[in-house]
Every structure is written in C-alpha cells, then in structure tokens.
Design an enzyme around this catalytic site. Structure first.
Site, PDB file in Angstrom:
ATOM      1  N   GLY A  83       0.813  -1.206   0.000  1.00 24.38           N
ATOM      2  CA  GLY A  83       0.000   0.000   0.000  1.00 24.38           C
ATOM      3  C   GLY A  83       0.844   1.251   0.000  1.00 24.38           C
ATOM      4  O   GLY A  83       2.040   1.229   0.271  1.00 24.38           O
ATOM      5  N   ASP A  99      -6.604  11.066  11.841  1.00 18.32           N
ATOM      6  CA  ASP A  99      -6.889  10.630  10.471  1.00 18.32           C
ATOM      7  C   ASP A  99      -7.775   9.396  10.488  1.00 18.32           C
ATOM      8  O   ASP A  99      -7.470   8.383   9.890  1.00 18.32           O
ATOM      9  CB  ASP A  99      -5.575  10.372   9.730  1.00 18.32           C
ATOM     10  CG  ASP A  99      -5.783  10.305   8.218  1.00 18.32           C
ATOM     11  OD1 ASP A  99      -6.886  10.685   7.744  1.00 18.32           O
ATOM     12  OD2 ASP A  99      -4.855   9.870   7.512  1.00 18.32           O
ATOM     13  N   GLY A 138      -0.402   8.491   2.926  1.00 19.10           N
ATOM     14  CA  GLY A 138       0.156   9.800   3.199  1.00 19.10           C
ATOM     15  C   GLY A 138       1.532   9.685   3.827  1.00 19.10           C
ATOM     16  O   GLY A 138       2.397  10.532   3.629  1.00 19.10           O
ATOM     17  N   VAL A 157       4.039   1.102   2.237  1.00 17.63           N
ATOM     18  CA  VAL A 157       3.884   0.050   3.233  1.00 17.63           C
ATOM     19  C   VAL A 157       4.319  -1.275   2.610  1.00 17.63           C
ATOM     20  O   VAL A 157       3.848  -1.639   1.532  1.00 17.63           O
ATOM     21  CB  VAL A 157       2.425  -0.056   3.715  1.00 17.63           C
ATOM     22  CG1 VAL A 157       2.316  -1.072   4.847  1.00 17.63           C
ATOM     23  CG2 VAL A 157       1.917   1.299   4.160  1.00 17.63           C
TER      24      VAL A 157
END
Ligand code: NAG
Ligand code: NAG
Ligand code: NAG
Ligand code: NAG
Ligand code: NAG
Ligand code: NAG
Ligand code: NAG
Ligand code: NAG
Length: 722
Positions: free
Chosen positions: A452, A569, A455, A459
């Site tokens: 992934g 977030d 922001g 990953v």
C-alpha cells in the site's frame, strides 16, 4: 584357559614330529621394554569396536572382531603393566585353541592388529640351540599350531633368520605332509667373525624369504641344528632361529657371543606376522545367500577371498580403496579425508586439495590450468602478460577497495548520525520497542512487497523474527525532524489494545525512520466495503461490530491517562480487519510525526473527506475531531457509499440535509443491509452519526459514549434475534 585337544589324528601327526625333534618348552617372559613395540592401529576417528565393547587392552587397539569373534584375553594382572593382550582362540572356528609350544597350552601375546590390512602380529618364541659343554647341547624349538583357528603364519610377510657362527635354522610349514625342511644357513668358515652390524648376508647371520608357492601355514615348526665344535662352544655357544616380521631384525655382532644373548635382548620373543580370515567360507557370490555370521557388515567395504592354508577357504573384509576403518562393524568404513594428510596424498603443484568420497581432487588455482595430463597446474597467462594483468587488476582492485572504504565509512557515519538524530539513544532505554538495523529490514523493502501507499509513504509486507509485519517507510523529508519523534514512538508502543494495530519497533538508521507494525491480514475496511467481491462478508452485524470495535480502540486512545493520544486521520482506510474480522485502528499518531508546514497545516494532515470543518477553521487538533471523522465512517458503513467531499455529492451533506428536514434516511442506506426489520437500527446509527457530525463541538459525544452506544445497539440486536 585351554585344554589339550582330543583329536587322535592330530596326535598321530604330532607323533612323528616329536620323534624327529625334541620339542622344548619356551616360555614368553614379561618385558616392559617391548610394550612400546605394540603399534596401535592407524586409527582415524571412527570407532573400531562395536558400541559397548572395549576396544583397547592397555594402549593397544583391539578392533572388532578381535575380542569378540576371535578371543583376545587382556591380562590385567599387576605384573603386566600396561595390560597385555593374548590370542586365545576363536568362537567362529569351531572352538579352536592356539598352541605355541610343546605344552600346547600357552597363548601368544599380541603385538598389533590391523583389520584394514587383515594382519596381526604376535610375539613368537626364538628357537635356539646352545652348547653347555664340549659334548652336549640344549635345544629349544619354535612350534606354532593354529589348527582350527582363523590364523596362519604368513609366508609372505615373515622371513626366516638364523644367527650364529655356524647356525642352520630349519622350518617346516605343514602338519600333515612330510616335507624337506626349509633351511637357512649362516656360516663363518674361517671362524674369524667378519660379520657386520645391520647386514645379514650369510656371515653369522642368514635371512631368507619363504618361497612364493609356500602359502601361509596353520602349523609351523622351526629348529636350529646344534653345532658341536670344541673350538667355539665357550665364546659362541648359541645358534638361533627366528621366523620374524620382515625387516624387523637388525643383526648386531654381539648377538652371537655369550650365553643366550639374543633371548635376553628379546625376552618376549620376536614379532611374527599372521594372516587371518574372518570366516571359513569363500566370499559369497552375488545373488547367493550370505554365509552364517557373515562378517563384512560395513558399507563402503568388500569381501576378499584368502587362503590362509592351502586348499582351505576363507575370506577377509576390506574397506574400499580410499576408505578407512573397520569393515567388520556397521558404518566402520569411512572416507579418508586425503586433504588432511598432504604428505601422503600430495596435490600436484598449484592445485588446491578438495576431498570427495572415495578420493580427492586437486583443481588448479584461479589463473592456472591443468596441463591436461592430470599433472602440474600451469599459468594460463605467460609471466609477462600475467605481471601486467596482475598490475592492472591490482590497481583497479585497490581503487575499488579504496572507493568502497570511503563510501562505507561515509555510510556508517551517516547511519550513526541518523540513529542519533532520530532519537536512538532515547529509544534504547524504552521497553517493548525493538530497534531494527537497516540490514534487517532491507530484504523486505522490495517493490514486490509493497502492499500500500499512503500519506505516510510506502507500506511493505514481510517476515521478521518469523512474524508477519508491515513496514511503513516514509517518503524522505516527510517526517518531522525533532527530538519529539522518539517520545512519540515510545507513546505509540505503549498503546496496547486489541483494537489498535500494535507498533513492534522501528528503524532509525535512515533519514526518515521506518516503523514496523504487526501485519493485519484482511486489509482495510475501505477496501472491503468498496470492493464488490468482498462486500458479501459485511452484513449489518459485521458492520455494527466493526464500528463498535473501532470506537473501542479510539476511546482507549483518548482515555490514556498521562498522554492523551489523538488519531487525526480516522477513516475506513485506517481501520484494518484481521482473520476474525476484528477491527484494529492503524496509523494513529502518524499525523504528529509528519512534518508540518505551518502554512499548509490543514491540507497536509488527514484525509479531507473525513476532516472536521471546525479543525479546518481553527487548526487545533482535539479528540472531537476524531469523533467527527468517526461519524463519517458510520455514514459510510450504513450507506455503503464512499465519503467524497465535494460541493454537491458529499455523503455527509446528503445525510445532513435529510436530518435537517427531519426525514428518515431510508433512501440513503445500503440496499444490501436495508431490510425492513433493520431500518430502526439503521436510523439509530444515522442519528448517532449526526451527533458526531454536529458543528457545535460540545454537542458531539465522546468516543467513549459512542462506543458504549454502539455496544448497546449490538446487544439489543442479539436479544432481538433470540
Ligand atoms: C603404553 O602405555 C604406557 C603407560 O601406560 C606408556 O609408557 C607407553 O609409552 C604406551 N605405549 C604406546 C605404544 O603408546
Ligand atoms: C596374567 O599374567 C600373570 C603374570 O604374567 C600370570 O601369572 C597370569 O596367569 C596371567 N593371567 C592370565 C589370565 O593369563
Ligand atoms: C667329552 O667327550 C670326550 C671324548 O669323546 C671325553 O673324553 C670327555 O670326557 C667328555 N667330556 C664331558 C664333559 O663329558
Ligand atoms: C655392532 O654394534 C655394537 C653395539 O650396538 C658394537 O658393540 C659392535 O662393536 C658393533 N660391531 C661391529 C662389527 O661394528
Ligand atoms: C631395525 O632397523 C629398522 C630401520 O632402522 C628399525 O625400524 C627397526 O625398529 C629396527 N629393529 C629393531 C628390533 O631395533
Ligand atoms: C571367492 O572364491 C569363490 C570360489 O573360488 C568364487 O566363487 C568367488 O567369486 C570369489 N570371490 C571373490 C570376491 O573373489
Ligand atoms: C560410506 O562412506 C561415506 C563417506 O565417509 C559415509 O558417509 C557413509 O556413511 C558410509 N556408508 C556406510 C554404510 O557406512
Ligand atoms: C583413490 O583415490 C585416488 C586419488 O584420488 C584415485 O586415483 C583412485 O582411483 C581412487 N581409488 C578408487 C578405487 O576410487
């Protein structure tokens, strides 16, 4: 120890011999001097005996089948120190005995045994004849009988020796046939000793190899004919006869003078080489059944026929060439590591020794090649070219090495700097957080492992210490550079809750420190909710429990006593689901690690679609901002629609409008879950979301209240079902 044999045939044959020759008993006398002559088997590391069986007598190696198959007595009496070993017979050869003199009852002392060559050596008595006066002499003969034993006097490895001024030694090698004795005669006609030390060429010393066709003998008798000479009986009264291991005896002139000099020099006797057989059959032919007690049990070994007596079958076992050890025990034969014995197994000039089973190779060194005949290695390049090449290559190598050294040192310095800057020294003291080295994570940071991008950066998924982990690698420059980083990490690592993704450790040796989290298998709520294939798993029950669990996680964060942690977030992409669909909040606190450009505060942190407008206005992050974002998550859960922040198509806006008009939001619910019985529950959820989205911050519930409410709804629903 042994008894007289009862065989009448044996006796009758003995009889005529006894008539011809006076048999004189010889006793082997103890001498510690010769103990050193007992040479040990050239043993490697492999065992020589079966497990649990002694393989030593004193310091002499007694390999199997000796001691067990062939009896060996180890005499531990105090006057034989170290203990001495005697051949006592064989259990394989029909209860045999060994006889070495006229009493037929004493055993022969062992000198050495080698199962590798199928040889043994024993001390054999020396035959002699000594004048006691002018007219008379005293005899003692050597008489060895190995009938019915696995042993025979080796005809090939022994020599017949006579010592004395006029010595004549005679030998017969068979019990059953009368033969002309085999004779060796030492003469010194002038009676003036011309004999020389070390030389046994006929002058007072005679040495004869036995005829090749002789064959070994299970019976041998050796005697010396008396010399009656009144001139010499006082100075050289004795003559000697020996059957002895080749090249063992070195003649010395004093041996022929005086009374029984040689006997005094070798009181135990002289080493006599024996052949032996492991069994009294021929080697089995392939496909035929093995004889009983077949002895060749080791792998890497083979059987060899031996005739230790003419016309009688026998076999021995041998390790294959280039193998060593004891072929008579399981796994006895092992490969010789030739490279350990360069004197015995040299490598031709330039080769490097490499062992392999059953031999060894000597491949040439780099830059050399074989001469093609298996001989010496030669240089591939002519010397001049070689020197030039070596020079150039050397120069380049040196430069490369220098360059690498510089780079490495720089790198190392940088690594250290980063480590310090990122709070390494502080984190070292923290408990529960692992600090990884750059090298440990490096193998995982491959493009193929990316699962992934967010922001925070990329990953990666990988294995560390056998655990699946997710590594977050920020984009360089995106992480805040301050001492607070370490504290932030410590706080995060202390947040341990079943609905929060656990931070395992970090790596500080890089500019932007990497974070290592537990890996959550099913991915994010966002992906599952908005992917048609996965969505089936998300019935209303599942959604309700995901909401409740997420709320639990957030409530726990907000309630941390000493340091309140804000997420900043909250969104479905940061709610991960494990194998059991348990929700886990991820990425909390990341916002605080990210570099904050004062002017662009709002635009950088958090996802605008879930962003609290109050925060956008005031720029101050509070726990109520998380509550707002969570309200959007609830809407997304019940509507199945993405939250998109735009002027006309905002999920939040649609719900707010319906709410303002005090209407039901039935139209907006996800068709997959909006069945009549559940509409009431969905309305409750929508109502709760509205509270969370209230523009009056104080009107919003806390995360704790949201969580409690969600649990009550869940419990109510279960009661209803029952
Ligand atoms: C045998 O052992 C004795 C002492 O027990 C020692 O003096 C002698 O040198 C050893 N002999 C060999 C061949 O190792
Ligand atoms: C051992 O040796 C001693 C002295 O050499 C002797 O008296 C004794 O009989 C021997 N024992 C055996 C079992 O041969
Ligand atoms: C040896 O024999 C000679 C004659 O043959 C005799 O005169 C002498 O006495 C004998 N000596 C001894 C010690 O018996
Ligand atoms: C042989 O060697 C011995 C000592 O070992 C010495 O006494 C003798 O004189 C030597 N004999 C000759 C002929 O050199
Ligand atoms: C005889 O000489 C050889 C070679 O020098 C030596 O190996 C051997 O031990 C000697 N034999 C004896 C009984 O001293
Ligand atoms: C041993 O001898 C027997 C009989 O002569 C023969 O059949 C067999 O092949 C021989 N085996 C070997 C290994 O030489
Ligand atoms: C044969 O020799 C090899 C090499 O030393 C060894 O690994 C193997 O165990 C041996 N086989 C048997 C059956 O002993
Ligand atoms: C034993 O090793 C030597 C040297 O490697 C080789 O020449 C020979 O062929 C080997 N013997 C067997 C039976 O493989």
């Amino acid at each position: 120890m042994s008894t007289m044999p009862n065989s009448s045939q044996f006796h009758s044959h003995q009889h005529h011999l006894l008539l011809v020759l006076p048999v004189i008993l010889i006793l082997v006398v103890v001498s510690p001097l010769l103990a050193a002559a007992a040479e040990a088997e050239a043993q490697g590391q492999q065992p020589m005996a079966r497990p649990g069986c002694p393989d030593k007598c004193g310091n002499m190696s007694i390999p199997f089948p000796f001691r067990e198959g062939f009896q060996v007595l180890c005499n531990h009496s105090s006057d034989s120190d170290p203990p001495r070993a005697f051949l006592a017979g064989s259990t394989r050869f029909k209860g045999s005995q060994i006889y070495s003199d006229s009493s037929w009852s004493s055993s022969l002392e062992l000198v050495s045994i080698s199962v590798a060559t199928g040889e043994a050596r024993v001390y054999a008595p020396i035959a002699y004849s000594c004048n006691t006066n002018r007219n008379e002499s005293l005899f003692r003969d050597q008489h060895i009988d190995f009938s019915y034993t696995p042993f025979a006097v080796s005809a090939t490895r022994n020599v017949l020796i006579a010592v004395g001024l006029e010595a004549e030694a005679q030998l017969i090698f068979s019990l059953f046939t009368y033969q002309t004795p085999f004779t060796c005669r030492a003469q010194d006609f002038d009676r003036t000793p011309l004999a020389r030390n070390g030389s046994c060429k006929g002058l007072s010393c005679c040495e004869q190899t036995l005829p090749a066709d002789q064959g070994s003998g299970r019976f041998s008798m050796l005697w010396v004919n008396p010399v009656h000479d009144h001139f010499i009986w006082e100075t050289t009264p004795c003559s000697y006869g020996m059957l002895v291991d080749k090249s063992w005896y070195n003649f010395s002139t004093p041996d022929m003078y005086g009374d029984k000099t040689l006997l005094k020099r070798f009181p135990r006797g002289v080493p006599l080489a024996l052949d032996f057989a492991a069994g009294d059959t021929w080697c089995p032919v392939e496909g035929q059944p093995l004889p009983p007690h077949y002895a060749c049990v080791s792998g890497n070994s083979s059987c060899a026929n031996v005739t230790i007596e003419i016309d009688s079958p026998g076999y021995v076992c041998k390790c294959w060439d280039n193998y060593t050890g004891n072929p008579y025990i399981a796994h006895g034969c092992q490969d010789i590591d030739e490279c350990k014995f360069p004197e015995v197994y040299p490598c031709s000039n330039g080769g490097i020794c490499k062992n392999r089973p059953g031999g060894y190779d000597c491949p040439c060194k780099f830059g050399m090649k074989d001469d093609g005949k298996g001989g010496a290695c030669t240089d591939v390049f002519p010397p001049a070219a070689k020197q030039a090449t070596v020079g150039v290559i050397g120069g380049i190598l040196l430069m490369v090495i220098l360059w690498f050294t510089v780079i490495l040192r720089k790198e190392k310095k940088k690594t250290k700097e980063f480590y310090k800057k990122n709070g390494g020294p502080v984190l070292e003291k923290a408990k529960g957080i692992k600090i990884f080295k750059k090298g440990e994570l490096k193998p995982i940071l491959k493009n193929s492992n990316i699962i992934g991008k967010g922001g925070f950066g990329e990953v990666y998924k990988g294995l560390l210490d056998n655990k699946e982990v997710a590594i977050k690698k920020p984009i360089n420059g995106s992480v805040r550079e301050n001492e607070q980083f370490a504290n932030e990490i410590i706080i995060q690592s202390q947040v341990i809750h079943k609905n929060i993704v656990r931070l395992i450790g970090c790596c500080l040796e890089v500019e932007a420190p990497m974070l290592v989290y537990e890996f959550i298998s099913q991915g994010s709520l966002h992906d599952i909710l908005h992917n048609k294939n996965n969505k089936a798993a998300l019935n209303l029950d599942a959604r309700l429990s995901i909401a409740a669990q997420s709320a639990d996680g957030l409530a726990y964060m907000h309630s941390q006593a000493n340091t309140r942690i804000l997420h900043g977030d909250v969104k479905p992409a940061n709610i991960l689901l494990d194998d059991n669909f348990i929700a886990k909040i991820s990425d909390f606190g990341i916002s605080r690690l990210l570099a904050r450009d004062e002017e662009h505060t709002a635009s950088i942190i958090g996802d605008i679609n879930y962003m609290d407008p109050v925060y956008l206005q005031e720029g101050l992050l509070t726990e109520k901002n998380d509550v707002y974002s969570f309200g959007v998550v609830i809407l997304e859960l019940i509507s199945g629609r993405r939250a998109i922040h735009s002027e006309n198509n905002s999920l939040v806006k649609s719900f707010l409008e319906v709410h303002k008009e005090q209407k039901k939001a039935t139209e907006l619910f996800d068709k997959e879950i909006a069945i009549a019985e559940d509409l009431e529950l969905l309305d409750s959820l929508a109502g709760m979301a509205m509270e969370c989205l209230s523009l009056d911050v104080d009107q919003r519930p806390t995360m704790m209240e949201v969580a409690r409410q969600l649990h009550i709804l869940g419990r109510f629903r279960k009661v209803q079902d029952v």
